[in-house]
Design a protein around this motif. Structure first.
Motif, PDB file in Angstrom:
ATOM      1  N   ALA A  16       0.853  -1.195   0.000  1.00  0.00           N
ATOM      2  CA  ALA A  16       0.000   0.000   0.000  1.00  0.00           C
ATOM      3  C   ALA A  16       0.885   1.239   0.000  1.00  0.00           C
ATOM      4  O   ALA A  16       2.019   1.195   0.477  1.00  0.00           O
ATOM      5  CB  ALA A  16      -0.886  -0.013   1.240  1.00  0.00           C
ATOM      6  N   LYS A  17       0.360   2.309  -0.538  1.00  0.00           N
ATOM      7  CA  LYS A  17       1.120   3.551  -0.513  1.00  0.00           C
ATOM      8  C   LYS A  17       0.581   4.361   0.670  1.00  0.00           C
ATOM      9  O   LYS A  17      -0.385   5.118   0.549  1.00  0.00           O
ATOM     10  CB  LYS A  17       0.925   4.280  -1.849  1.00  0.00           C
ATOM     11  N   THR A  18       1.184   4.110   1.828  1.00  0.00           N
ATOM     12  CA  THR A  18       0.694   4.731   3.060  1.00  0.00           C
ATOM     13  C   THR A  18       1.865   5.304   3.854  1.00  0.00           C
ATOM     14  O   THR A  18       2.974   4.743   3.817  1.00  0.00           O
ATOM     15  CB  THR A  18      -0.108   3.701   3.897  1.00  0.00           C
TER      16      THR A  18
ATOM     17  N   GLY B  65      10.333   4.785 -11.148  1.00  0.00           N
ATOM     18  CA  GLY B  65       9.330   5.417 -10.293  1.00  0.00           C
ATOM     19  C   GLY B  65       8.824   6.683 -10.944  1.00  0.00           C
ATOM     20  O   GLY B  65       9.498   7.240 -11.820  1.00  0.00           O
ATOM     21  N   THR B  66       7.666   7.140 -10.523  1.00  0.00           N
ATOM     22  CA  THR B  66       7.109   8.363 -11.100  1.00  0.00           C
ATOM     23  C   THR B  66       8.044   9.538 -10.845  1.00  0.00           C
ATOM     24  O   THR B  66       8.398  10.276 -11.766  1.00  0.00           O
ATOM     25  CB  THR B  66       5.719   8.630 -10.498  1.00  0.00           C
ATOM     26  N   ALA B  67       8.450   9.699  -9.595  1.00  0.00           N
ATOM     27  CA  ALA B  67       9.337  10.816  -9.270  1.00  0.00           C
ATOM     28  C   ALA B  67      10.728  10.562  -9.845  1.00  0.00           C
ATOM     29  O   ALA B  67      11.335  11.445 -10.446  1.00  0.00           O
ATOM     30  CB  ALA B  67       9.406  11.008  -7.761  1.00  0.00           C
TER      31      ALA B  67
ATOM     32  N   ASN C 155       4.759   3.424   5.975  1.00  0.00           N
ATOM     33  CA  ASN C 155       5.880   2.714   5.337  1.00  0.00           C
ATOM     34  C   ASN C 155       7.085   3.636   5.206  1.00  0.00           C
ATOM     35  O   ASN C 155       8.235   3.210   5.314  1.00  0.00           O
ATOM     36  CB  ASN C 155       5.497   2.251   3.927  1.00  0.00           C
ATOM     37  N   TYR C 156       6.788   4.884   4.907  1.00  0.00           N
ATOM     38  CA  TYR C 156       7.860   5.850   4.662  1.00  0.00           C
ATOM     39  C   TYR C 156       8.450   6.308   5.997  1.00  0.00           C
ATOM     40  O   TYR C 156       9.659   6.515   6.125  1.00  0.00           O
ATOM     41  CB  TYR C 156       7.339   7.000   3.790  1.00  0.00           C
ATOM     42  N   ALA C 157       7.577   6.418   7.024  1.00  0.00           N
ATOM     43  CA  ALA C 157       8.065   6.762   8.371  1.00  0.00           C
ATOM     44  C   ALA C 157       9.028   5.677   8.848  1.00  0.00           C
ATOM     45  O   ALA C 157      10.090   5.969   9.405  1.00  0.00           O
ATOM     46  CB  ALA C 157       6.882   6.905   9.325  1.00  0.00           C
TER      47      ALA C 157
ATOM     48  N   GLU D 257      14.021  -6.308  -2.380  1.00  0.00           N
ATOM     49  CA  GLU D 257      12.628  -5.863  -2.493  1.00  0.00           C
ATOM     50  C   GLU D 257      12.535  -4.619  -3.392  1.00  0.00           C
ATOM     51  O   GLU D 257      12.257  -4.729  -4.563  1.00  0.00           O
ATOM     52  CB  GLU D 257      12.064  -5.572  -1.101  1.00  0.00           C
ATOM     53  N   GLU D 258      12.788  -3.443  -2.831  1.00  0.00           N
ATOM     54  CA  GLU D 258      12.696  -2.213  -3.624  1.00  0.00           C
ATOM     55  C   GLU D 258      13.467  -1.114  -2.920  1.00  0.00           C
ATOM     56  O   GLU D 258      13.888  -1.263  -1.781  1.00  0.00           O
ATOM     57  CB  GLU D 258      11.228  -1.800  -3.798  1.00  0.00           C
ATOM     58  N   VAL D 259      13.613   0.001  -3.619  1.00  0.00           N
ATOM     59  CA  VAL D 259      14.271   1.174  -3.045  1.00  0.00           C
ATOM     60  C   VAL D 259      13.175   2.074  -2.476  1.00  0.00           C
ATOM     61  O   VAL D 259      11.992   1.908  -2.800  1.00  0.00           O
ATOM     62  CB  VAL D 259      15.121   1.867  -4.143  1.00  0.00           C
TER      63      VAL D 259
ATOM     64  N   GLY E 217       4.608  -0.774  -8.837  1.00  0.00           N
ATOM     65  CA  GLY E 217       4.885   0.511  -9.483  1.00  0.00           C
ATOM     66  C   GLY E 217       4.285   0.593 -10.889  1.00  0.00           C
ATOM     67  O   GLY E 217       4.331  -0.374 -11.653  1.00  0.00           O
ATOM     68  N   ILE E 218       3.774   1.753 -11.211  1.00  0.00           N
ATOM     69  CA  ILE E 218       3.196   1.971 -12.543  1.00  0.00           C
ATOM     70  C   ILE E 218       4.330   2.121 -13.567  1.00  0.00           C
ATOM     71  O   ILE E 218       4.221   1.662 -14.699  1.00  0.00           O
ATOM     72  CB  ILE E 218       2.240   3.177 -12.503  1.00  0.00           C
ATOM     73  N   THR E 219       5.440   2.718 -13.128  1.00  0.00           N
ATOM     74  CA  THR E 219       6.607   2.806 -14.020  1.00  0.00           C
ATOM     75  C   THR E 219       7.212   1.413 -14.198  1.00  0.00           C
ATOM     76  O   THR E 219       7.688   1.073 -15.285  1.00  0.00           O
ATOM     77  CB  THR E 219       7.662   3.771 -13.440  1.00  0.00           C
ATOM     78  N   ARG E 220       7.169   0.597 -13.152  1.00  0.00           N
ATOM     79  CA  ARG E 220       7.645  -0.802 -13.239  1.00  0.00           C
ATOM     80  C   ARG E 220       6.835  -1.562 -14.274  1.00  0.00           C
ATOM     81  O   ARG E 220       7.384  -2.186 -15.194  1.00  0.00           O
ATOM     82  CB  ARG E 220       7.506  -1.463 -11.859  1.00  0.00           C
TER      83      ARG E 220
HETATM   84  N1  PLP Z   1       8.220   1.856  -4.607  1.00  0.00           N
HETATM   85  C1  PLP Z   1       7.953   2.813  -3.695  1.00  0.00           C
HETATM   86  C2  PLP Z   1       8.148   2.505  -2.266  1.00  0.00           C
HETATM   87  C3  PLP Z   1       7.494   4.076  -4.105  1.00  0.00           C
HETATM   88  O1  PLP Z   1       7.222   5.027  -3.219  1.00  0.00           O
HETATM   89  C4  PLP Z   1       7.329   4.320  -5.490  1.00  0.00           C
HETATM   90  C5  PLP Z   1       6.835   5.629  -5.948  1.00  0.00           C
HETATM   91  O2  PLP Z   1       5.704   5.834  -6.156  1.00  0.00           O
HETATM   92  C6  PLP Z   1       7.610   3.286  -6.402  1.00  0.00           C
HETATM   93  C7  PLP Z   1       8.055   2.071  -5.926  1.00  0.00           C
HETATM   94  C8  PLP Z   1       7.386   3.462  -7.876  1.00  0.00           C
HETATM   95  O3  PLP Z   1       6.031   3.454  -8.195  1.00  0.00           O
HETATM   96  P1  PLP Z   1       5.477   4.243  -9.448  1.00  0.00           P
HETATM   97  O4  PLP Z   1       6.254   3.787 -10.604  1.00  0.00           O
HETATM   98  O5  PLP Z   1       4.050   3.878  -9.536  1.00  0.00           O
HETATM   99  O6  PLP Z   1       5.678   5.680  -9.174  1.00  0.00           O
END
Ligand code: PLP
Ligand code: COI
Length: 358
Positions: free
Chosen positions: A195-197, A301-303, A200-202, A231-233, A258-261
């Motif tokens: 989830a994008k919550t 990633g989007t950013a 996770n970032y904290a 896993e991921e960055v 990820g949508i870019t993934r």
């Molecule tokens: N993984 C994490 C933890 C992210 O915060 C992001 C950024 O959104 C991604 C992967 C890449 O996802 P997306 O390509 O949808 O931006």
């Protein structure tokens, strides 16, 4: 539902052409809001002047982190004089997945895409035009009930803010150096990793802090059980060009889809390149790299867009990829993806969506 628009009477000065934008520091003149109450559902979608929120200090989101967010961008297409979004429907489908995990009510995805389009149209002069820049869009939802008991909220705000931004990493397309975290974990299967919550970032900040102290820009997380599998960055998914194929960790619940993934996997397959979504351990990567079998490493990633990874630091080991330079496939993917996003290249999958004239 009709989207109400209230324009600002005090427009702010926009960044000057050529001004260094950074990432997520400047905000446009308007924001999108929509409210929710149990029994009433989502109501009053509106574009209003950007400003501070009035929130009770007891608001649930401030205490227990019942929040979700998304990240997307609006792009300036100079050739066709248009403003574009990239796969916005995917962002709101994913927001609803995050909502499900965080027990936040489902949103109307189509209405949210309309809301973002309206907001971007109202603030279209905030979409920056320099090469490599975009209007970063941050949709998010917070639980606002002024109640200290731990339970899902009955009141929420859906908000979208936008920020003219440059590259996420100061180094731009220069390969980034990443620190492999061996002590802390970010997510476990069954947790909230997919989830994008905010939580996770904290949870990731302590490792990021350590990485920064050692001059590394980001953290690569290993799995939360054995701390063995990649896993991921912090803000991107990862890919490795290994033994003639492209390998990326599979989606098994603890990493973000990820949508870019997803788009990168599709483009690579379109080009006839084999992509393997599977578990890959850090030991396997290290051994393959020592044997010269890893040609490139990059994040998506989007950013971050497509970001070459020049080095991974794993304990005392420094793994260097591609001689610290951007790889051929990484560059090809960057060019293809940004070509579609900015409307410079044909878009065979219909990912790029025109919002309005520039
Ligand atoms: N993984 C994490 C933890 C992210 O915060 C992001 C950024 O959104 C991604 C992967 C890449 O996802 P997306 O390509 O949808 O931006
Ligand atoms: C994005 O790429 O949109 C993100 O959400 C990353 C963010 C944590 C900066």
């Amino acid at each position: 539902m009709e989207i109400r628009v209230e324009l600002t009477q005090n427009p702010k000065p926009k960044p000057a052409p050529g001004e260094k934008l950074g990432f997520g520091r400047i905000f446009s003149d308007h924001m999108f809001l929509m409210s929710y109450k149990t029994g009433k559902g989502w109501y009053d979608p509106r574009v209003v002047p950007y400003g501070d929120l009035a929130l009770s200090p007891a608001a649930m989101c401030l205490h227990y982190g019942q929040t979700v967010f998304e990240g997307m961008k609006a792009y300036y297409d100079g050739e066709k004089g248009a403003i574009r979004l990239f796969r916005p429907d995917e962002n709101f489908a994913r927001l609803n997945c995050s909502n499900r995990r965080l027990v936040i009510p489902q949103i109307d995805e189509e209405l949210c895409v309309r809301g973002v389009k309206k907001l971007v149209e109202v603030d279209k002069d905030w979409v920056p035009r320099q090469e490599g820049t975009s209007l970063y869009i941050r949709p998010f939802i917070i639980a606002t009930d002024p109640v200290l008991g731990v339970r899902p909220g009955d009141e929420y705000l859906f908000i979208v803010i936008t920020s003219p931004s440059g590259a996420y990493y100061e180094s731009g397309l220069e390969p980034v150096k990443i620190y492999v975290e061996g002590q802390y974990v970010r997510a476990v299967r069954g947790g909230t990793g997919m989830a994008k919550t905010g939580g996770n970032y904290a949870a990731s900040l302590i490792a990021q802090d350590e990485a920064h102290k050692q001059q590394y820009s980001q953290v690569l997380w290993l799995d939360g059980v054995e701390q063995k599998y990649i896993e991921e960055v912090g803000a991107m998914n990862v890919f490795f060009v290994l033994d003639g194929e492209v390998v990326t960790p599979e989606l098994q619940g603890s990493i973000l889809s990820g949508i870019t993934r997803k788009s990168s996997v599709q483009l690579l397959k379109d080009w006839g390149i084999r992509v393997s979504e599977r578990r890959i351990s850090i030991e396997e990567l290290d051994k393959a790299n020592d044997e010269g079998r890893v040609l490139e490493a990059f994040g998506t990633g989007t950013a971050a867009v497509i970001s070459p990874i020049g080095e991974l630091k794993w304990g005392d080991k420094r793994m260097v990829f591609g001689g610290g330079k951007i790889g051929q496939l990484t560059q090809r993917l960057y060019d293809a993806l940004t070509g579609i996003q900015y409307g410079r290249l044909p878009d065979p999958h219909g990912w790029s969506v025109v919002v309005c004239d520039a």
